[in-house]
Motif scaffolding. Structure first.
Motif, mmCIF file in Angstrom:
data_model
loop_
_atom_site.group_PDB
_atom_site.id
_atom_site.type_symbol
_atom_site.label_atom_id
_atom_site.label_comp_id
_atom_site.label_asym_id
_atom_site.label_seq_id
_atom_site.Cartn_x
_atom_site.Cartn_y
_atom_site.Cartn_z
ATOM 1 N N LYS A 284 1.154 -0.971 -0.265
ATOM 2 C CA LYS A 284 -0.323 0.120 -0.393
ATOM 3 C C LYS A 284 1.081 0.998 -0.259
ATOM 4 N N LYS A 285 0.487 2.498 -0.272
ATOM 5 C CA LYS A 285 0.956 3.656 -0.084
ATOM 6 C C LYS A 285 1.400 4.138 0.816
ATOM 7 N N LEU A 286 2.252 4.616 1.370
ATOM 8 C CA LEU A 286 2.627 5.576 2.502
ATOM 9 C C LEU A 286 1.543 6.776 2.439
ATOM 10 N N PRO A 287 1.364 7.001 3.699
ATOM 11 C CA PRO A 287 0.918 8.526 4.181
ATOM 12 C C PRO A 287 1.948 9.469 4.153
ATOM 13 N N ARG A 288 1.400 10.451 3.521
ATOM 14 C CA ARG A 288 2.413 12.036 2.715
ATOM 15 C C ARG A 288 3.166 11.653 2.010
ATOM 16 N N LYS A 289 2.386 10.491 0.558
ATOM 17 C CA LYS A 289 3.308 10.786 -0.639
ATOM 18 C C LYS A 289 5.186 10.691 -0.374
ATOM 19 N N PRO A 290 6.019 10.256 0.544
ATOM 20 C CA PRO A 290 7.533 10.567 0.744
ATOM 21 C C PRO A 290 8.183 9.828 -0.652
ATOM 22 N N ILE A 291 9.456 10.164 -0.294
ATOM 23 C CA ILE A 291 10.357 10.732 -1.031
ATOM 24 C C ILE A 291 11.204 9.539 -0.979
ATOM 25 N N PHE A 292 11.816 8.332 -1.697
ATOM 26 C CA PHE A 292 12.913 6.729 -1.084
ATOM 27 C C PHE A 292 13.829 7.853 -1.696
ATOM 28 N N SER A 320 5.688 1.809 -5.268
ATOM 29 C CA SER A 320 4.758 1.460 -4.542
ATOM 30 C C SER A 320 3.898 2.170 -3.462
ATOM 31 N N MET A 321 5.188 2.276 -2.457
ATOM 32 C CA MET A 321 4.806 3.062 -1.210
ATOM 33 C C MET A 321 5.110 4.532 -1.634
ATOM 34 N N GLY A 322 5.974 4.842 -3.024
ATOM 35 C CA GLY A 322 6.113 6.443 -2.757
ATOM 36 C C GLY A 322 6.819 6.357 -3.327
ATOM 37 N N LYS A 323 7.899 7.365 -3.528
ATOM 38 C CA LYS A 323 8.465 7.764 -5.250
ATOM 39 C C LYS A 323 9.844 7.467 -4.816
ATOM 40 N N LEU A 324 10.261 6.634 -6.181
ATOM 41 C CA LEU A 324 11.846 6.224 -5.574
ATOM 42 C C LEU A 324 12.293 6.998 -6.643
ATOM 43 N N VAL A 325 13.413 7.505 -5.800
ATOM 44 C CA VAL A 325 14.783 8.454 -6.610
ATOM 45 C C VAL A 325 16.041 7.436 -6.808
ATOM 46 N N PRO A 326 16.564 7.518 -7.218
ATOM 47 C CA PRO A 326 17.923 6.497 -7.975
ATOM 48 C C PRO A 326 18.594 7.482 -8.066
#
Length: 526
Positions: A284-292, A320-326
């Motif tokens: 599921k999505k995490l609250p507050r749409k975190p940035i990984f 799927s849980m937030g925005k991934l920034v590699p």
């Protein structure tokens, strides 16, 4: 204790609920009305399938624990998970796929008088969402079938080294064939055969390495096996070569030429049999749409150009849980490790500033594998107001200069919440040393996950997977679920101020201290 609630945590911005059947209670003119939103049967089936998958994975991994009779009847007793020192914010350690560890937490009053149902033993271990693979009818097996038919006049011309290679290779193939026949008709036949193939591949890799990867010997062995090996035994060898070619292509392509490869239509299934199912039902999505922000382990490590299926699977789970920034750090002519580490830290710090400037209302979470987790912790020290949490996967505790966490180590000054995920068989991070390290981190809230049968890279051994009918994708999914449970309350309790994100621990820490002091006073004075 894990909860089997299928409801997702909705984002605060849109206020929508992604459950197929949701109950909302809006207030209109001081009256509360109920609004029931119905969904299509396909969404209801997907939700039920998601709950079934989650329940099975958490049951197998041990994340679901039943309360004992002592915990139910004597709920006033002191919990063994609470640390006696109220200044240490260490959460209880969780053990995945470790049913009989630790010993002191197992139920001592378990009754063994119940009858054991032997007939339904395989049905208990059956994976409910594993779809059996449709395979062609098997070739009739003869009892006196040989692995290879070869004339003695040919073997007499071989050297002693070639005879040893041939004997070891045929033993590996024969044992694999016999094990495959024993799995016929099993409830988890596809899964057992896939784990067996990994074990056989490892045996072939050890065989090839024993020759120091001599191209002449390996080429001779490869041509001899293809020429004299039985038809029923050839797929075992070919599948092992294909799996090794994905891991070490430079060494395998020395003797595994293009003309010897089988066509794509006849290529066997090399992927995890549960990979597609678990990839479809993502977390599921995490609250507050975190940035990984995924920290690289070294230069020239681009996530978009990687050939590792496991790293791609992890990126899909985190996305799927937030925005991934590699991140990708270009390599330079210098070979000094200190310069490479400084370049990685500089790139990470610049990316943190860019994320806070572009997405000021979204928290930033740093994630690192192995040595990159140490870099993530040090970057969180340099940006204390910009980092919401740190997730360290395979955190190395032992170094060349000794263990981390000694007197004067700056990592002990970390104040943001941090989660450690280590393996049971980890060489660089023993469990006892990790617990001592967490006790020294008095400023940060720490969480520890121990994966049973895993090494430093959180890869479960083949023996563990064969005995408990596991796959690496199942283990990784359970780890991601623990990361989700760790980050959810942290992200919801964050408040935004002028300097960035500040974790609101005043109320929770005071409640924890009061409850701990009350239990200590109750134990001392009755």
């Amino acid at each position: 204790m894990m909860q089997l609630d299928s409801s997702s945590i909705g984002d605060t911005n849109d206020g929508k609920n992604s459950d197929p059947i949701s109950l909302e209670s809006p207030s209109v003119n001081g009256k509360i009305t109920e609004k029931i939103s119905r969904s299509s049967p396909s969404l209801m089936f997907d939700s039920a399938q998601r709950v079934q998958i989650q329940q099975y994975l958490h049951t197998v991994s041990g994340q679901l624990t039943k309360a004992t009779i002592q915990e139910i009847e004597h709920n006033y007793a002191k919990s063994p998970h609470i640390h006696p020192d109220p200044q240490i914010h260490a959460q209880p350690t969780k053990y995945l796929f470790m049913k009989h560890f630790p010993r002191h937490l197992t139920n001592k009053y378990q009754q063994f008088d119940d009858d054991i149902d032997v007939l339904t033993y395989d049905e208990i271990k059956k994976i409910p969402f594993l779809t059996p693979r449709v395979s062609p009818p098997p070739v009739p097996i003869k009892i006196d079938e040989d692995v290879a038919e070869i004339d003695s006049s040919i073997t007499d011309k071989w050297t002693n080294e070639k005879n040893k290679l041939w004997t070891r290779a045929t033993k590996i193939i024969h044992s694999d064939r016999m094990a495959r026949l024993s799995f016929e008709g099993h409830a988890n036949e596809v899964l057992l055969k896939r784990n067996l193939q990994d074990h056989t591949t490892q045996k072939f890799r050890e065989l090839f390495a024993s020759t120091f990867w001599n191209s002449k010997l390996l080429e001779w062995l490869h041509e001899t096996l293809l020429e004299h090996l039985n038809v029923n035994y050839q797929p075992v060898y070919i599948e092992s070569l294909q799996i090794l070619r994905q891991k070490i292509p430079t060494l395998i392509e020395r003797f595994y030429h293009v003309k010897d490869r089988i066509e794509n239509k006849n290529r066997p299934t090399l992927n995890d049999p549960l990979f597609n199912t678990l990839s479809h039902y993502k977390p599921k999505k995490l609250p507050r749409k975190p940035i990984f922000i995924l920290i690289p382990n070294g230069p020239n490590q681009n996530l978009n150009q990687t050939n590792s299926p496991r790293l791609k699977y992890w990126s899909s789970l985190l996305s799927s849980m937030g925005k991934l920034v590699p991140l990708s750090v270009p390599a330079k002519s210098t070979d000094f490790i200190a310069d490479i580490l400084n370049d990685i830290r500089y790139v990470v710090n610049e990316k943190i500033k860019n994320c806070k400037n572009s997405y000021s209302s979204r928290p930033v979470v740093l994630i690192g594998f192995n040595s990159a987790s140490v870099i993530a912790a040090h970057c969180a020290l340099q940006n204390p107001h910009s980092i919401a949490a740190v997730v360290c996967l395979g955190f190395p505790l032992k170094t060349i200069n000794g263990n981390r966490g000694e007197l004067g180590d700056t990592i002990l000054e970390l104040s943001c919440p941090i989660q450690f995920v280590i393996g049971e068989n980890s060489v660089l991070t023993p469990l006892d040393d990790m617990e001592d390290f967490r006790e020294r981190m008095t400023r940060a809230e720490t969480n520890l996950i121990v994966v049973g049968g895993a090494d430093d890279k959180l890869v479960v051994s083949n023996v563990k997977k064969r005995l408990e009918c596991l796959t690496q994708s199942m283990v990784d999914r359970c780890i991601v679920d623990e990361i989700h449970d760790f980050l959810s309350p942290i992200l919801m309790n964050y408040n935004e101020d002028g300097n960035g994100w500040c974790y609101n621990t005043s109320q929770s820490s005071s409640m924890n201290k009061d409850s701990r002091l009350y239990r200590l006073f109750h134990d001392e004075h009755g």
